[in-house]
Each structure stands twice: as structure tokens, then as C-alpha cells.
Design a protein around this motif. Structure first.
Motif, short mmCIF file in Angstrom:
data_model
loop_
_atom_site.label_atom_id
_atom_site.label_comp_id
_atom_site.label_asym_id
_atom_site.label_seq_id
_atom_site.Cartn_x
_atom_site.Cartn_y
_atom_site.Cartn_z
N UNK A 1 -14.64 9.66 6.54
CA UNK A 1 -15.06 9.87 5.15
C UNK A 1 -13.98 10.58 4.35
N UNK A 2 -13.37 11.60 4.97
CA UNK A 2 -12.31 12.35 4.29
C UNK A 2 -11.10 11.46 4.01
N UNK A 3 -10.76 10.60 4.95
CA UNK A 3 -9.62 9.69 4.77
C UNK A 3 -9.89 8.71 3.64
N UNK A 4 -11.11 8.18 3.58
CA UNK A 4 -11.45 7.17 2.57
C UNK A 4 -11.38 7.72 1.16
N UNK A 5 -11.56 9.05 1.00
CA UNK A 5 -11.54 9.65 -0.34
C UNK A 5 -10.35 10.58 -0.52
N UNK A 6 -9.37 10.50 0.39
CA UNK A 6 -8.23 11.43 0.34
C UNK A 6 -7.45 11.28 -0.96
N UNK A 7 -7.14 12.43 -1.57
CA UNK A 7 -6.34 12.42 -2.79
C UNK A 7 -4.92 12.91 -2.54
N UNK A 8 -4.64 13.36 -1.30
CA UNK A 8 -3.31 13.84 -0.97
C UNK A 8 -2.90 13.29 0.40
N UNK A 9 -1.62 12.94 0.56
CA UNK A 9 -1.16 12.40 1.85
C UNK A 9 -1.37 13.38 3.00
N UNK A 10 -1.38 14.69 2.71
CA UNK A 10 -1.55 15.68 3.76
C UNK A 10 -2.84 15.53 4.53
#
Length: 229
Positions: free
Chosen positions: A173-182
């Protein structure tokens, strides 16, 4: 009788920045999910565009077909007297270009390209940046977040670590909405030595491709810190 030179100053109202006006609109209630990705409804985008500028027009250029049989669609959206050109591959729900697309695939891509062109004028652009809210609403949201008592934060940090299966689902879920490459780097580091390493890598590659980032490198650390977006 002496005369006095008087200068009449005419104050003209400052022109409103139409991009700023459109970028303040919260479109979250008009989005839809396809696979892991979020899209703005084309009906809502067109409706808001016509409300903002009744003279808005758009024109689709002829699609471009590549050697691998994939296709690119093109659209020019003119609003407030300014034309912006956008293009988009014909893709599946994983945002991967597809070969030999059918009429439905092409139509879907054309409407998504139209929405992308309208977004370039301001409406819903924050979605493409991986953000959850338009800039206008972020300060208040940040204030509410900071009002959480420090005691609750310490309590959360002291809680027992979730099972790895649950952390894996949270990571997706975090990857799908990630706003930063980190965020992608941390996910790869966290699951690099687990059975989920390959699927996490694929999810990170897909998000990096969607956001136009360089693909995250393979696991380079055995860091097992819990993933936080």
C-alpha cells in the motif's frame, strides 16, 4: 490662478491565476482505482474544465504506433486561451504499455490523456505528483497530524512488531501511494532477505515507472527497519 498638474492613476485588478484556482480543487471524491493506481474520472474533469472555461476545447492527434505494436495517443487541451499538449501510452491496469490494443484500450487511453491535459492546467495535478491533498489543504492537515500527543507516538513505537505478512501488505500500500523514491528504497531494504523480495521489487519498479523515477536498485542492505511512508 495657478494650475496644478494632476496625474490620474488607474488601478487595474490583478489577473487571476487560473492554474492556481484549479489546483486548489479537491478531487479525491471523484477518483477511481484501477489496479494499484488512482485516476480522476474523465466526466468530472471535463465538467470542471467547462465550468472554469466554457470555451475550453481539446483535439486528439493521430495515434503513434511503435515497432513493438504498442501505441501512443496525443491530445491538445486549450483552456483560458492556452494550449497544452499531452501524450500517453495505451496501458493496462499495471501502467504497462500493451501491444496490439483494441478499440476499448485506445478509447480509455484517449480519455486518460484528456484528463492528463486538463490536469496540466491545474485540476487534479497533485494526484500525478503522488500527493493526497492539493497544496491549499495541506497546512491544515499537517496541523491536525501534529496535534497527536507525544505519548501516543511513544506508545505506537513500543507496540509489538506486526507479523511479516501484515507488514508486507502494508508495504504494498505504501509503495502504491509513494510520493518519494526513498519509500521504495526502504521497502526493498526491509524485505530484501525475505520471500517477498521479488514481489516488492516488482511493485517498486512499477511505481518508479509510473512516477518517472529511476528504477530502484536491487536490495543493497539487510536493514530490517519497519517501512514508513
Amino acid at each position: 490662478m495657478p494650475t496644478t498638474n494632476q496625474t490620474n492613476t488607474v488601478h487595474t485588478p490583478e489577473l487571476e491565476n487560473n492554474f492556481t484556482k484549479l489546483s486548489k480543487i479537491n478531487v479525491n471524491k471523484h477518483t477511481e482505482k484501477k489496479g494499484r493506481f488512482t485516476y480522476l474520472s474523465w466526466t468530472f474533469a471535463v465538467s470542471e474544465a467547462m465550468k472554469a472555461d466554457p470555451l475550453a476545447v481539446w483535439v486528439f492527434r493521430d495515434p503513434m504506433v511503435f515497432a513493438d505494436k504498442t501505441m501512443m495517443v496525443h491530445c491538445d487541451v486549450t483552456m483560458f486561451g492556452k494550449s497544452i499538449y499531452m501524450f500517453l501510452p495505451v496501458m493496462n491496469n499495471s501502467n504497462k504499455a500493451i501491444a496490439n490494443p483494441n478499440a476499448f484500450d485506445v478509447n480509455s487511453a484517449m480519455m486518460r490523456c484528456l484528463v492528463k491535459g486538463i490536469a496540466a492546467h491545474g485540476l487534479g495535478l497533485y494526484i500525478y505528483a503522488g500527493e493526497d491533498l492539493p497544496e491549499e489543504e495541506k497546512p491544515q492537515a499537517q496541523i491536525q497530524q501534529n496535534m497527536q500527543p507525544q505519548a501516543n507516538i511513544r506508545q505506537q513505537q513500543g507496540q509489538q512488531q506486526k507479523p511479516i505478512e501484515q507488514r508486507y501488505q502494508d508495504a504494498l500500500k505504501a509503495i502504491a501511494s509513494a510520493s518519494k523514491p526513498g519509500t521504495l528504497d526502504r521497502a526493498i531494504d526491509t524485505f530484501g532477505s525475505t520471500k517477498y523480495a521479488e514481489s516488492i521489487q516488482r511493485a517498486c519498479d512499477a511505481r518508479a515507472d509510473q512516477m518517472g523515477w529511476s528504477a530502484p536498485p536491487p536490495n543493497h542492505s539487510q536493514n530490517q527497519n519497519q517501512l514508513h511512508n
